[in-house]
Design a protein around this motif. Structure first.
Motif, mmCIF file in Angstrom:
data_model
loop_
_atom_site.group_PDB
_atom_site.id
_atom_site.type_symbol
_atom_site.label_atom_id
_atom_site.label_comp_id
_atom_site.label_asym_id
_atom_site.label_seq_id
_atom_site.Cartn_x
_atom_site.Cartn_y
_atom_site.Cartn_z
ATOM 1 N N MET A 109 53.589 8.182 5.849
ATOM 2 C CA MET A 109 52.929 8.103 4.548
ATOM 3 C C MET A 109 52.173 6.783 4.406
ATOM 4 O O MET A 109 51.035 6.758 3.936
ATOM 5 N N LYS A 110 52.813 5.705 4.844
ATOM 6 C CA LYS A 110 52.174 4.387 4.763
ATOM 7 C C LYS A 110 50.867 4.373 5.544
ATOM 8 O O LYS A 110 49.871 3.795 5.110
ATOM 9 N N ASN A 111 50.853 5.043 6.671
ATOM 10 C CA ASN A 111 49.672 5.042 7.527
ATOM 11 C C ASN A 111 48.633 6.080 7.129
ATOM 12 O O ASN A 111 47.477 5.972 7.540
ATOM 13 N N GLU A 112 49.032 7.074 6.341
ATOM 14 C CA GLU A 112 48.119 8.168 6.032
ATOM 15 C C GLU A 112 47.597 8.167 4.598
ATOM 16 O O GLU A 112 46.436 8.476 4.361
ATOM 17 N N LEU A 113 48.459 7.835 3.634
ATOM 18 C CA LEU A 113 48.064 7.915 2.229
ATOM 19 C C LEU A 113 47.646 6.545 1.706
ATOM 20 O O LEU A 113 48.177 5.530 2.119
ATOM 21 N N ASN A 114 46.730 6.562 0.766
ATOM 22 C CA ASN A 114 46.246 5.327 0.164
ATOM 23 C C ASN A 114 46.592 5.331 -1.321
ATOM 24 O O ASN A 114 46.034 6.112 -2.083
ATOM 25 N N SER A 115 47.544 4.499 -1.718
ATOM 26 C CA SER A 115 47.998 4.396 -3.110
ATOM 27 C C SER A 115 48.323 5.766 -3.712
ATOM 28 O O SER A 115 47.752 6.177 -4.721
ATOM 29 N N PRO A 116 49.275 6.502 -3.121
ATOM 30 C CA PRO A 116 49.580 7.840 -3.628
ATOM 31 C C PRO A 116 50.285 7.804 -4.971
ATOM 32 O O PRO A 116 51.021 6.878 -5.274
ATOM 33 N N ASN A 117 50.029 8.842 -5.768
ATOM 34 C CA ASN A 117 50.771 8.975 -7.026
ATOM 35 C C ASN A 117 52.069 9.733 -6.735
ATOM 36 O O ASN A 117 52.303 10.191 -5.613
ATOM 37 N N SER A 144 58.235 1.167 -3.751
ATOM 38 C CA SER A 144 58.397 -0.253 -3.393
ATOM 39 C C SER A 144 57.894 -0.524 -1.981
ATOM 40 O O SER A 144 57.205 -1.513 -1.733
ATOM 41 N N TYR A 145 58.266 0.347 -1.059
ATOM 42 C CA TYR A 145 57.841 0.176 0.342
ATOM 43 C C TYR A 145 56.321 0.249 0.465
ATOM 44 O O TYR A 145 55.702 -0.600 1.122
ATOM 45 N N LEU A 146 55.716 1.247 -0.174
ATOM 46 C CA LEU A 146 54.258 1.389 -0.079
ATOM 47 C C LEU A 146 53.534 0.229 -0.751
ATOM 48 O O LEU A 146 52.521 -0.257 -0.241
ATOM 49 N N GLU A 147 54.056 -0.239 -1.885
ATOM 50 C CA GLU A 147 53.454 -1.399 -2.551
ATOM 51 C C GLU A 147 53.569 -2.634 -1.671
ATOM 52 O O GLU A 147 52.620 -3.416 -1.566
ATOM 53 N N SER A 148 54.708 -2.821 -1.035
ATOM 54 C CA SER A 148 54.906 -3.945 -0.126
ATOM 55 C C SER A 148 53.935 -3.871 1.049
ATOM 56 O O SER A 148 53.342 -4.879 1.438
ATOM 57 N N ALA A 149 53.757 -2.679 1.599
ATOM 58 C CA ALA A 149 52.836 -2.500 2.721
ATOM 59 C C ALA A 149 51.403 -2.780 2.301
ATOM 60 O O ALA A 149 50.632 -3.388 3.057
ATOM 61 N N GLU A 150 51.041 -2.363 1.080
ATOM 62 C CA GLU A 150 49.686 -2.627 0.581
ATOM 63 C C GLU A 150 49.461 -4.125 0.399
ATOM 64 O O GLU A 150 48.388 -4.636 0.703
ATOM 65 N N GLU A 151 50.488 -4.834 -0.088
ATOM 66 C CA GLU A 151 50.370 -6.277 -0.264
ATOM 67 C C GLU A 151 50.168 -6.967 1.086
ATOM 68 O O GLU A 151 49.342 -7.865 1.212
ATOM 69 N N VAL A 152 50.901 -6.534 2.100
ATOM 70 C CA VAL A 152 50.767 -7.105 3.434
ATOM 71 C C VAL A 152 49.375 -6.839 3.980
ATOM 72 O O VAL A 152 48.714 -7.712 4.524
ATOM 73 N N ASN A 153 48.892 -5.601 3.819
ATOM 74 C CA ASN A 153 47.541 -5.248 4.278
ATOM 75 C C ASN A 153 46.483 -6.064 3.556
ATOM 76 O O ASN A 153 45.506 -6.503 4.142
ATOM 77 N N HIS A 154 46.696 -6.267 2.255
ATOM 78 C CA HIS A 154 45.754 -7.060 1.460
ATOM 79 C C HIS A 154 45.729 -8.506 1.949
ATOM 80 O O HIS A 154 44.665 -9.118 2.084
ATOM 81 N N GLU A 155 46.900 -9.072 2.216
ATOM 82 C CA GLU A 155 46.985 -10.447 2.709
ATOM 83 C C GLU A 155 46.352 -10.578 4.084
ATOM 84 O O GLU A 155 45.720 -11.585 4.398
ATOM 85 N N ASP A 156 46.532 -9.574 4.944
ATOM 86 C CA ASP A 156 45.954 -9.606 6.286
ATOM 87 C C ASP A 156 44.433 -9.592 6.250
ATOM 88 O O ASP A 156 43.777 -10.137 7.147
ATOM 89 N N ARG A 157 43.854 -8.983 5.217
ATOM 90 C CA ARG A 157 42.386 -8.894 5.112
ATOM 91 C C ARG A 157 41.763 -10.208 4.626
ATOM 92 O O ARG A 157 40.582 -10.400 4.761
#
Length: 158
Positions: A109-117, A144-157
């Protein structure tokens, strides 16, 4: 029939019967985290990402994976521990029966979906059976996991 595929980045090939299930091939290569549960495609315990998309390996012929990549918990141990931590932190870890399939779906899900509801998350998890919880802890853990992953991706960019 001849099969050639990658499991956790390692190439495997060999002769298999046409009716060989993906779960049997993956387990025969030492990936015992892929568990047999219901064997009717209803529990999600045997879930593995095939080319990044979760499939139920108990009902997928290995021929479908020919030339493709499969990931098991053995291939994502560090991330699986992290995901398991999110599940435990939200009180969703009880008997642990559903955890392997749930972790693999969360990873995919982390790798496939983008900010899922919530509805998209529920649809994604429709094949995961948990008899201990009401899924509310799982939903909190996934968010929580998806939000954490998005934060990491955002920081990496940055």
């Amino acid at each position: 029939m001849e099969i050639n595929m990658w499991i956790n980045g390692k190439e495997f090939h060999g002769e298999v019967a046409p009716d060989t299930l993906l779960i049997d091939f993956v387990r025969s290569k030492g990936n015992f985290s892929v568990k047999r549960g219901c064997e009717t495609s209803n529990c999600g315990l045997c879930t593995v990402p095939l080319e990044g998309k979760p499939v139920l390996s108990c009902s997928t012929l290995v021929a479908r994976a020919d030339g493709k990549h499969v990931i098991t918990l053995e291939g994502i141990q560090k991330e699986a521990v992290q995901i398991g931590g999110f599940i435990a932190d939200e009180g969703a870890e009880q008997c642990g029966f559903c955890s392997p399939g749930l972790i693999m779906n969360m990873y995919a899900m982390k790798n496939e979906l983008n900010s899922p509801n919530d509805e998209e998350i529920r649809n994604y998890l429709s094949g995961n059976l948990c008899r201990c919880t009401g899924y509310m802890g799982h939903m909190r853990a996934i968010r929580s996991y998806l939000e954490s992953a998005e934060e990491v991706n955002h920081e990496d960019r940055k």
